[in-house]
Scaffold this active site. Structure first.
Site, PDB file in Angstrom:
ATOM      1  N   SER A 159     -16.558   3.005   5.315  1.00 53.18           N
ATOM      2  CA  SER A 159     -15.473   3.911   4.936  1.00 53.18           C
ATOM      3  C   SER A 159     -16.025   4.891   3.915  1.00 53.18           C
ATOM      4  O   SER A 159     -17.050   4.621   3.258  1.00 53.18           O
ATOM      5  CB  SER A 159     -14.326   3.109   4.299  1.00 53.18           C
ATOM      6  OG  SER A 159     -13.370   3.953   3.691  1.00 53.18           O
ATOM      7  N   TYR A 172     -10.614  -3.463  -1.095  1.00 55.34           N
ATOM      8  CA  TYR A 172     -11.117  -2.657   0.010  1.00 55.34           C
ATOM      9  C   TYR A 172     -12.392  -1.921  -0.402  1.00 55.34           C
ATOM     10  O   TYR A 172     -13.392  -1.923   0.331  1.00 55.34           O
ATOM     11  CB  TYR A 172     -10.044  -1.667   0.448  1.00 55.34           C
ATOM     12  CG  TYR A 172     -10.357  -0.915   1.717  1.00 55.34           C
ATOM     13  CD1 TYR A 172     -10.119  -1.495   2.965  1.00 55.34           C
ATOM     14  CD2 TYR A 172     -10.874   0.380   1.674  1.00 55.34           C
ATOM     15  CE1 TYR A 172     -10.395  -0.795   4.137  1.00 55.34           C
ATOM     16  CE2 TYR A 172     -11.152   1.073   2.835  1.00 55.34           C
ATOM     17  CZ  TYR A 172     -10.910   0.485   4.066  1.00 55.34           C
ATOM     18  OH  TYR A 172     -11.180   1.172   5.225  1.00 55.34           O
TER      19      TYR A 172
END
Length: 277
Positions: A159, A172
């Site tokens: 990401s 995350y």
């Protein structure tokens, strides 16, 4: 859910089948980015094992459509990516159904947002398990076979949050930074083999889950759909355009090509300039 697969049908796609004879496992691929990657790999001739949760009838429809459209074998595993034993079982199923694993795409992921001081321990553990530990477990399971054949591609879907941080996303961001570290270690350990390991770092990608966020913003703030999209993108993504699952899939397919044989340990942003700021 262990779905039997049809015999290989005739190809119906006009795409260049550069991955014919290869097999791919794509985790978290019943929708969104993972399904987009699976679609592109299948279009290039790879047999595919799908993985993820969802309505069984819809998953079977997707599986059958991929197989029929692209003339490849498509299997499905409902393995829970938070359970290492089930990950091992998924790789064993791919070997049984498709003859091995040439390409592994570690895509499965979940998210939860909260300030660090309020972040629930169970959500931290779940995010680390699915977003990071699962990638390690699947990689560990496929490496012996890939090294034995002298060819393999491991592609981790990280990401933009593997490169930069945002508030309220501690688990995350930690997991995705960890994925990039894992990518580099595997790349170094396989540097003198035909196996490569790289990471793709998407920014905002237009998936059904992101569309729901847009709809929620529009409803909550009384905005039009276009204005809600612009608001979401404007916070991070300078291009003010979403990436698409097909674009992520195309980059994954490139990483499987001979042209990418010396791309090793890279973190490749597809983020409209997010991490260039």
């Amino acid at each position: 859910m262990d779905v039997s697969i049809p015999t290989r049908p005739g190809p119906q796609s006009s795409a260049l089948r550069t991955l014919a004879g290869k097999t791919a496992v794509v985790t978290g691929s019943t929708s969104g980015i993972g399904l987009g990657i699976a679609e592109v790999l299948a279009a290039q001739g790879a047999d595919v094992l799908l993985n993820g949760f969802g309505d069984p009838a819809e998953i079977d429809r997707v599986r059958t459509a991929l197989s029929g459209t692209h003339g490849v074998r498509v299997s499905y595993s409902a393995a829970d990516m938070s359970k290492p034993d089930e990950i091992d079982g998924m790789i064993a199923q791919a070997t049984r159904d498709l003859g091995g694993v040439d390409i592994l795409v570690n895509n499965a992921g979940i998210q939860h947002t909260a300030p660090v001081r309020e972040f629930p321990m169970e959500r931290w553990n779940a995010i680390i398990a699915i977003n990071l530990t699962a990638a390690f477990c699947a990689t560990r399971a496929v490496l012996p076979g890939m090294e034995g054949k002298g060819w393999g591609r491991i592609i981790n879907i990280a990401s933009a949050h593997g490169l930069v941080a945002s508030p309220h996303k501690a688990a995350y961001v930690a997991a995705k930074h960890g994925v990039l570290g894992l990518t580099k270690v595997v790349a170094l350990e396989t540097a003198r083999t035909g196996v490569t390991c790289n990471a793709i770092c998407p920014g905002w990608v237009l998936t059904p889950l992101v569309q729901k966020q847009i709809d929620d913003i529009a409803m909550r703030e009384g905005l039009s759909g276009d204005d809600a999209r612009a608001k979401l993108l404007g916070e991070k993504q300078p291009s003010l355009e979403f990436a698409t699952p097909d674009q992520i899939g195309a980059l994954a397919a490139f990483l499987c090509s001979d042209a990418a044989a010396q791309i090793r340990g890279a973190a490749l942003p597809v983020d409209g300039g997010w991490t260039a700021q």
